[in-house]
Write an enzyme that holds these catalytic residues in place. Structure first.
Site, PDB file in Angstrom:
ATOM      1  N   SER A  41      44.592  39.295  37.164  1.00  0.00           N
ATOM      2  CA  SER A  41      43.548  40.326  37.152  1.00  0.00           C
ATOM      3  C   SER A  41      43.407  40.946  35.769  1.00  0.00           C
ATOM      4  O   SER A  41      42.437  41.675  35.517  1.00  0.00           O
ATOM      5  CB  SER A  41      43.862  41.415  38.180  1.00  0.00           C
ATOM      6  OG  SER A  41      45.197  41.890  38.038  1.00  0.00           O
ATOM      7  N   LYS A 109      53.862  34.482  41.315  1.00  0.00           N
ATOM      8  CA  LYS A 109      52.928  34.549  42.442  1.00  0.00           C
ATOM      9  C   LYS A 109      51.939  33.403  42.314  1.00  0.00           C
ATOM     10  O   LYS A 109      51.460  33.118  41.214  1.00  0.00           O
ATOM     11  CB  LYS A 109      52.179  35.875  42.489  1.00  0.00           C
ATOM     12  CG  LYS A 109      51.231  35.980  43.698  1.00  0.00           C
ATOM     13  CD  LYS A 109      50.558  37.320  43.775  1.00  0.00           C
ATOM     14  CE  LYS A 109      49.451  37.495  42.775  1.00  0.00           C
ATOM     15  NZ  LYS A 109      48.311  36.533  43.008  1.00  0.00           N
ATOM     16  N   GLU A 178      45.076  39.502  50.818  1.00  0.00           N
ATOM     17  CA  GLU A 178      43.994  40.212  50.132  1.00  0.00           C
ATOM     18  C   GLU A 178      42.686  40.132  50.898  1.00  0.00           C
ATOM     19  O   GLU A 178      42.231  39.041  51.271  1.00  0.00           O
ATOM     20  CB  GLU A 178      43.795  39.652  48.713  1.00  0.00           C
ATOM     21  CG  GLU A 178      42.695  40.369  47.946  1.00  0.00           C
ATOM     22  CD  GLU A 178      42.637  40.016  46.481  1.00  0.00           C
ATOM     23  OE1 GLU A 178      41.728  40.532  45.782  1.00  0.00           O
ATOM     24  OE2 GLU A 178      43.483  39.228  46.013  1.00  0.00           O
TER      25      GLU A 178
END
Length: 268
Positions: A41, A109, A178
């Protein structure tokens, strides 16, 4: 330091925030946050990209190292950026290992799917802790057609449940969910022995994660499932405007911000 084994040792919800630099990581760590995610991100939040897709492995590695240097207690998890995994298993494992070996991440991740189950298994076999990620996976934005809620249809929800179990069985130590319906996230959490960490997935996960810009109010916009707990952008605007005014008015630097060396009086 928090360990992957220690994430579910008590009943307190797990707290996770992103960080992309040492000063931010230090604040997050000192606040007692359990997990610092060096997320891809950073593409949107720190690097000026329109999506996460342009983020490179070297960018993640560099910023993970910076975060790790400033972090004492929190678990540091590095995001695997687009095309750094999933193309070739050996390369995927090698890239993940470099994030631990060279950038001092504690875990990686991976945006997950059917194609990452065996990759997760192989990584954990060689000692790389893996956090899986299901639901909205931003690296698939072009395939998904946008950042839309996932798992809203029965078949899609069942696939997420099945994939969650498969990644847990493959050795993932935690799962990010998410932008999925809260009842789906609750069902996944109930079904798994590993902790779930939600973002836009309701209150029934074992923990929550937000992008730091959203949490502190640094950006001009936040997604509807996020909450701004501060107004850092407003504070920065006020400080920068005050600095400009002080310089243009001659108020700064003042005598207290300057040093005069008496022995230099004869220079002119």
């Amino acid at each position: 330091m928090t360990t992957t084994r220690g994430l579910r040792e008590d009943d307190d919800p797990i707290t996770m925030l992103t960080a992309y630099d040492a000063p931010t990581a230090a604040v997050v760590d000192e606040a007692g946050i359990d997990v610092v995610l060096v997320g891809d991100s950073m593409g949107n939040a720190a690097l000026g990209y329109d999506s996460t897709l342009p983020v490179t492995f070297d960018e993640v590695a560099s910023r993970t190292a910076a975060v790790a240097r400033a972090t004492g207690d929190a678990l540091v998890v590095a995001d695997m950026p687009f095309l750094s995994f999933g193309v070739d298993e050996a390369e995927s494992v090698r890239n993940a290992g470099r994030l631990l070996k060279e950038a001092n991440a504690d875990a990686v991740k991976i945006e997950s799917g059917p194609h990452t189950v065996e990759t997760t298994r192989r990584m954990t076999e060689v000692g790389i802790p893996v956090m899986a990620h299901l639901g909205l996976t931003p690296q698939h934005v072009n395939q998904l057609g946008g950042y839309t809620r996932q798992g809203t249809e029965q078949d899609a929800a069942e696939e997420i449940i099945d994939l969650a179990g498969a990644h847990a069985d493959a050795g993932a130590f935690a799962l990010v969910l998410e932008h999925v319906p809260a009842n789906l996230a609750g069902a996944v959490t109930e079904a798994l022995s590993i902790p779930t960490i939600g973002i836009g997935a309701g209150p029934d996960c074992d923990g929550q994660v937000l992008v730091i810009n959203d949490a502190v109010g640094l950006g001009e916009w936040s997604p509807p499932f996020a909450k701004q707990f501060g107004d850092v952008r407003g504070e920065m605007v006020d400080a920068v405007e005050a600095y400009k005014e002080a310089v243009t008015s001659g108020e700064f630097p003042s005598e207290e911000h300057s040093h005069v060396e008496e022995d230099l009086d004869d220079l002119y």
